[in-house]
Design a protein around this motif. Sequence first.
Motif, short mmCIF file in Angstrom:
data_model
loop_
_atom_site.label_atom_id
_atom_site.label_comp_id
_atom_site.label_asym_id
_atom_site.label_seq_id
_atom_site.Cartn_x
_atom_site.Cartn_y
_atom_site.Cartn_z
N ARG A 115 0.83 -1.22 0.00
CA ARG A 115 0.00 0.00 0.00
C ARG A 115 0.86 1.26 0.00
O ARG A 115 0.37 2.35 -0.20
N GLY A 116 2.14 1.11 0.33
CA GLY A 116 3.02 2.27 0.37
C GLY A 116 3.61 2.58 1.74
O GLY A 116 4.36 3.53 1.90
N ILE A 117 3.26 1.79 2.76
CA ILE A 117 3.84 1.97 4.09
C ILE A 117 5.33 1.62 4.02
O ILE A 117 5.71 0.65 3.37
N ASN A 155 0.89 7.92 14.05
CA ASN A 155 0.68 7.74 12.61
C ASN A 155 -0.06 6.46 12.29
O ASN A 155 -0.93 6.45 11.42
N TYR A 159 -3.74 6.43 10.61
CA TYR A 159 -3.96 5.74 9.34
C TYR A 159 -5.14 4.78 9.45
O TYR A 159 -6.02 4.74 8.59
N ASN A 163 -8.75 5.03 7.46
CA ASN A 163 -9.09 4.03 6.46
C ASN A 163 -10.15 3.02 6.90
O ASN A 163 -10.71 2.32 6.08
N TYR B 252 2.90 6.98 5.57
CA TYR B 252 1.47 6.77 5.87
C TYR B 252 0.63 7.67 4.99
O TYR B 252 -0.38 7.27 4.44
N TYR B 254 1.52 9.08 2.20
CA TYR B 254 1.66 8.65 0.81
C TYR B 254 0.71 7.48 0.53
O TYR B 254 -0.02 7.50 -0.46
N ALA B 255 0.73 6.48 1.41
CA ALA B 255 -0.12 5.30 1.21
C ALA B 255 -1.59 5.72 1.16
O ALA B 255 -2.37 5.26 0.33
N ASP B 256 -1.94 6.63 2.04
CA ASP B 256 -3.32 7.08 2.15
C ASP B 256 -3.74 7.87 0.91
O ASP B 256 -4.77 7.61 0.30
N PHE B 257 -2.92 8.86 0.52
CA PHE B 257 -3.26 9.70 -0.63
C PHE B 257 -3.29 8.88 -1.91
O PHE B 257 -4.17 9.04 -2.74
N GLN B 259 -3.94 5.90 -2.36
CA GLN B 259 -5.11 5.04 -2.40
C GLN B 259 -6.38 5.82 -2.74
O GLN B 259 -7.23 5.36 -3.47
N ARG B 260 -6.47 7.03 -2.18
CA ARG B 260 -7.76 7.72 -2.24
C ARG B 260 -7.84 8.85 -3.26
O ARG B 260 -8.92 9.19 -3.72
#
Lengths: 424, 570
Positions: A115-117, A155, A159, A163, B252, B254-257, B259-260
């Motif tokens: 996911r990018g973590i 953080n 998160y 989500n 965090y 980055y992952a969030d943005f 995705q959405r």
Amino acid sequence: MNIVKTYGNYIKKYAGTRPDVSRKMIDVGLHLEKFRTEHFAPKEMPNAYRKLNTLGVKNTLFALEHPEQTIWSNLFAPVEIFQCFGLNALSMECLSSFLSGFTCEDYFIDQAEQRGIAPTLCSYHKDFIGAVNSGVIPKAAFAVTTSMICDGNINTFRYIEKNHPIHTYMIDVPNTYSEEAVSYLVTQLKELISTLEELTGKVFHMDELSAVLQRENQSKAYYREFLELQKTRYYPSTLTLQMYMLFATHLNIGSEETLDLFRSFAEDIKNYPEFHGKRIVWVHLLPFYQETLKHYFNLGKDYQIQVTEMNLDYMDELDVNHPLEALATKMLNNLYNGPYERKAAMVAKLAREMNADGVINFCHWGCKQSSGGVFQLKEAMKKENIPLLVLDGDAMDRRNSHDGQIKTRLEAFLEVLDNQNGGN
Amino acid sequence: MLGYVCKYTPMELFESMGTDIKRLTPSVTDFNHADTLMHANICSYTKAVLEEVMEQDYDGVILTTCCDSIRRLYDTLKSQFPDKFFFLLDIPRKVNDFAVTLYEKQLREMLSAYEAFSGKKFDEQKFLSMMLNKAALTKAESKKNAAEITTDVSKTSVNIGIMGARCNNEIRELLTSHQANILFDLTCTGISRDFTVAKENVLNSYAAALLNQIPCMRMLKAASRETLLDGFTDRLDGIVYHTVKFCDSYSYEYADFKQRLNLPFLLVETDSTKQCAGQIRTRVEAFVEELKVKKGYSLTGQNKKSIRKGDTLYTLGIDSGSTSTNAVILDENKNIRAFSVVRTGAKSSQSADAALEDVLKKAGLTQEDISIIVSTGYGRVSIPFADKTVTEISCHGKGAHFLFPDVHTILDIGGQDSKAIRLNDNGEVVDFVMNDKCAAGTGRFLEMMARSLETSLDELGPVSLQSKEDIEISSMCSVFAESEVISLIAQNKEIADIAHGIHKAIAGKAMSLLKRVGLNGGFMMTGGVAKNPGVVAVLEEQLGEKLNIYEEPEIVGALGAALYGVEEMR
């Protein structure tokens, strides 16, 4: 292939498409583990540790089966307040450890990283995020984290909150103690209490909190008695049990059951003989799965881990007449909060008082606050003239620990300890 | 001179006392001090600051509790340099009256500590008038700027925003040198300091102003950071998201943005070393190319060549990679006239000369016959005879689409990096991720393993297909994996089984790269590793789909470059 691993492979297999099946498998697996710890624990395992074993599994199982009575938290959250509302804390560190116990950690960690973590983030946090994202963990009623000690806390919880909408309260703990810091914290604790009142419909009573703190004080007193004897006695444990102690010293501290457990520790150890092997004080986390370390320390007769310093991060008496201030002070003066020199000094003092032959510090992947202080710990132990071994690895992701490297370092260290006594 | 690291630092207080204070933006060559005095696995910016403070003559550093690494940096500096001035300010994460009081108290403590250290005296009135002057100046400037800006954003440029952790100038310069327009820079190094300070309760209002800046990821208010983009959505083409190695906080967001938000994102990670410039260059250039294509701009510029040098027009693409340098000559009808693969030596320009010579010979042509030469690959800028350069990301996309029009996802595993590229139906790059700096999952990894197994790289693949026992290589790190392989050899395991385990490890890495761009059917594999049937078999099993592989998987990038050349001539 061993049974746990096969079982873990099935959990992973279903996690992507049928999280409900994986969830059920985790549940069944924990029931089996609970049954095993209650009835088939190794006979060398002391009674109090058996109780602890059951407490840890039961605690996690309860959280998974009763999410409506559960709070997702970190290890340093004020669980004493949760108890006043009949709520159970499931810390993301412990949950992650259990998933690692099922050998599933790689799947969930990869899920989070995809996911990018950041891959360099602490594995406990990645694992928790991956597990929640996958839907294998039933959503708790509420979440509480503190900002102290670890960058990940705020953080990770933010998160998750964003989500998977879950109502979350975050407690900002200043880095050092001051009167202003205490009032800043007390205000937040009051806010937390009224949020929980609203959530549960229950009224909070300060007396109940005082009673919890009273039991916490008694528990710690028993723990000190136990440690006094642990200086000389042989009271065997395992890496997993050393970690499980966190269920008693942190997540369930203040409960009747935990008080009873600490009483058992203090009583039970009296029946054990003197120890003639090498005594180790462990610093920070333990990689419970690691073969070489298990070989030397799990119920071993030659080398014994006397205590893991993380369980002693706050041992002062709590002021039961001012419970909120006491909890604020507990967080502010936690050994892991503030400058590292405090912690280094405490480890040195602990090792000296426990008559330890050596200290092992485990640098867990992604944990900057502990890795960043290693040099200072080395200096402090040098002054104390107690050998220190620093191991690098990961307390729960098997892929970040290398057995060959750990084996060579550990065995060389143990040889040093053995030779030292030969000289005396 | 004092140094500071964080935007919440009250540097104006020092300024008013006549003390020079400078934001630390180190760029170092190694972490020798930091790896000894701290640990290798902490934030690389922190390590670089330690290196800089040890090498340069600072009187002290003002730090904040912005993260665990910096907290430990403070501990380390204080014990290493007891005679210098170090102060750790604890920034509250919540912003309310209590927090402001708490922070104000710290400012006072810091001031008195500094007065004791320096013998200077803080004068609140002097500070106030300095701040008022600054505010007046800022106001005048912004009026002037507002008049100057005629919103003339050139039509051929793409609009990029920068977000994430502290960002060095290199990235900003790279973007502007590729005609990208930087709409905003919301990293802590890009934010201006204009604070309004009240005439009463000066320090209290200053503390409040500091805490009320755009929240960084450690602050609780960071949850609302998404709204920062609100004013830009109509113009914004993409976001460069910057993170620092071993700083996890921004991943965090980055992952969030990612995705959405429905926006192209480029994740760039730097580590405060001089070495990382080359690696970020390819990513940033490829990203700008991706956005330009999306807006319908030509990648190779406007001035098209149409010089007919003979009966047929020829173009040459050359891909200068870390392991091999590949060249392809195309005629104007896009037929491959000749290709060449030579091993890259110590100097990439010499290997490029060799490849050029070889391919011309094979084609029976001279350099005079070639209308245009397009270079790509890591060494693309060091090829003097190239007319144009395009990144290997765009070239692989172009080449792959030409060979297999149904391909949507490309996996390229080269010698020192691996990448996954996602294409749309028209063959345009819509997303890509790269993995480098680490040999895990690259051709280099296979080379190391083959050496340990004492087989040749070519044999490794076929041998692994004979595997009977399932062996797992669990280490992600190639150094650890190598010792794992050695201990498997010591256990007398079959070479075929170990080789199979190695291929599974590579495939595992590749799969996670692919998942990051999304598993969209129509897979193609390029690069030298595509010649290894063992890796291909494991990947196909995991994907549940056949991989498209061109007979010469190494020349796809060069082919793409040559295709850009053909387009150029029309």
